[in-house]
Motif scaffolding. Structure first.
Motif, PDB file in Angstrom:
ATOM      1  N   SER A  53       0.831  -1.087  -0.040  1.00 29.21           N
ATOM      2  CA  SER A  53      -0.045  -0.051  -0.010  1.00 29.21           C
ATOM      3  C   SER A  53       0.905   1.285   0.120  1.00 29.21           C
ATOM      4  N   PRO A  54       0.284   2.347  -0.552  1.00 35.08           N
ATOM      5  CA  PRO A  54       1.108   3.597  -0.452  1.00 35.08           C
ATOM      6  C   PRO A  54       1.386   4.007   0.905  1.00 35.08           C
ATOM      7  N   ARG A  55       0.522   4.214   1.709  1.00 38.04           N
ATOM      8  CA  ARG A  55       0.752   4.425   3.146  1.00 38.04           C
ATOM      9  C   ARG A  55       1.921   3.614   3.814  1.00 38.04           C
ATOM     10  N   GLY A  56       1.566   2.376   3.645  1.00 39.43           N
ATOM     11  CA  GLY A  56       2.690   1.451   4.148  1.00 39.43           C
ATOM     12  C   GLY A  56       3.959   1.733   3.617  1.00 39.43           C
ATOM     13  N   ARG A  57       3.864   1.765   2.432  1.00 38.57           N
ATOM     14  CA  ARG A  57       5.388   2.089   1.556  1.00 38.57           C
ATOM     15  C   ARG A  57       6.130   3.430   2.100  1.00 38.57           C
ATOM     16  N   GLY A  62      10.170   5.667   5.265  1.00 37.02           N
ATOM     17  CA  GLY A  62      10.705   6.454   6.629  1.00 37.02           C
ATOM     18  C   GLY A  62      11.414   5.907   7.620  1.00 37.02           C
ATOM     19  N   ILE A  63      11.213   4.646   7.873  1.00 41.19           N
ATOM     20  CA  ILE A  63      11.832   3.614   8.909  1.00 41.19           C
ATOM     21  C   ILE A  63      13.244   3.553   8.319  1.00 41.19           C
ATOM     22  N   VAL A  64      13.524   3.206   7.036  1.00 36.47           N
ATOM     23  CA  VAL A  64      14.677   2.767   6.567  1.00 36.47           C
ATOM     24  C   VAL A  64      15.443   4.178   6.530  1.00 36.47           C
ATOM     25  N   ILE A  65      15.032   5.204   6.102  1.00 33.33           N
ATOM     26  CA  ILE A  65      15.618   6.300   5.746  1.00 33.33           C
ATOM     27  C   ILE A  65      16.209   7.075   7.360  1.00 33.33           C
ATOM     28  N   GLY A 192      12.647   8.093  -8.326  1.00 29.16           N
ATOM     29  CA  GLY A 192      13.397   6.824  -9.063  1.00 29.16           C
ATOM     30  C   GLY A 192      12.487   5.443  -8.868  1.00 29.16           C
ATOM     31  N   LEU A 193      11.400   5.478  -8.697  1.00 23.50           N
ATOM     32  CA  LEU A 193      10.606   4.448  -8.739  1.00 23.50           C
ATOM     33  C   LEU A 193      10.866   3.334  -7.532  1.00 23.50           C
ATOM     34  N   VAL A 194      11.648   3.787  -6.413  1.00 25.20           N
ATOM     35  CA  VAL A 194      12.129   2.606  -5.568  1.00 25.20           C
ATOM     36  C   VAL A 194      11.414   2.976  -3.988  1.00 25.20           C
TER      37      VAL A 194
END
Length: 195
Positions: A53-57, A62-65, A192-194
């Motif tokens: 989902s867009p919200r989940g992504r 954000g967690i990864v960043i 970048g579509l990632v």
């Protein structure tokens, strides 16, 4: 007083090294610069890719960043601390230390692996409590293995954990500059579509 306590605790933990070959082999596997850092990295990749989902992504990216920025910032602060303060490794003044790892040459305090591990683990925990608990266990095992294997004092890993965890908290929860950077990085990743 604090250094006396630190040395006594180090002697207690490191005193088990060299006693049981199977435990030493496990410690050598856990102390190295590959297994547990790679585990944390794979956990970040999984978090980044898990949601459809867009919200989940958005949340997961954000967690990864946060984790990447926190560990980078923690290591920058650690390098500055090392320019001002150098603490010898436990095996430097004491040749009786049971060393199960190669001889690092940089300052023992704060522990770079603990700062790295706890920056990532804390950032994960602040975004996903369940996975964060697992990541914190990985970081703690890595830190303890560093003491058991004779390359850090307990205070070194505690200082590294505080630095990494504190930086992750600041980046994830408190910093307007980090929030701005997170937003910009997220938009770049989307282009970048990632993300």
């Amino acid at each position: 007083m604090l250094t006396t306590w630190d040395k006594a605790l180090f002697d207690l933990i490191n005193g088990g090294a060299g006693q049981w070959p199977a435990v030493d082999a496990a410690a050598r596997l856990l102390v190295n610069d590959y297994l547990l850092p790679s585990t944390l990295a794979f956990l970040l990749v999984w978090i980044w890719l898990r949601s459809a989902s867009p919200r989940g992504r958005s949340v997961d990216t954000g967690i990864v960043i946060n984790a990447v920025v926190a560990q980078f910032a923690a290591n920058m602060v650690l390098k500055l601390v090392n320019l001002a303060y150098f603490r010898p490794r436990p095996f430097d003044p004491d040749p009786t230390v049971h060393l199960l790892f190669y001889r690092p040459w940089d300052s023992s305090c704060p522990s770079n692996p603990a700062a790295f591990g706890f920056a990532i683990a804390t950032a994960i925990y602040l975004g996903d409590r369940r996975l964060g608990k697992a990541a914190l266990v990985v970081a703690a095992i890595w830190a303890l293995a560093r003491v058991f294997s004779g390359v850090h004092y307990p205070l070194d890993v505690a200082a590294g954990a505080a630095l990494g965890g504190g930086m992750a908290y600041w980046v994830s929860q408190r910093s307007a500059a980090a929030a701005w950077l997170r937003e910009r990085l997220y938009h770049l990743l989307q282009k970048g579509l990632v993300a």
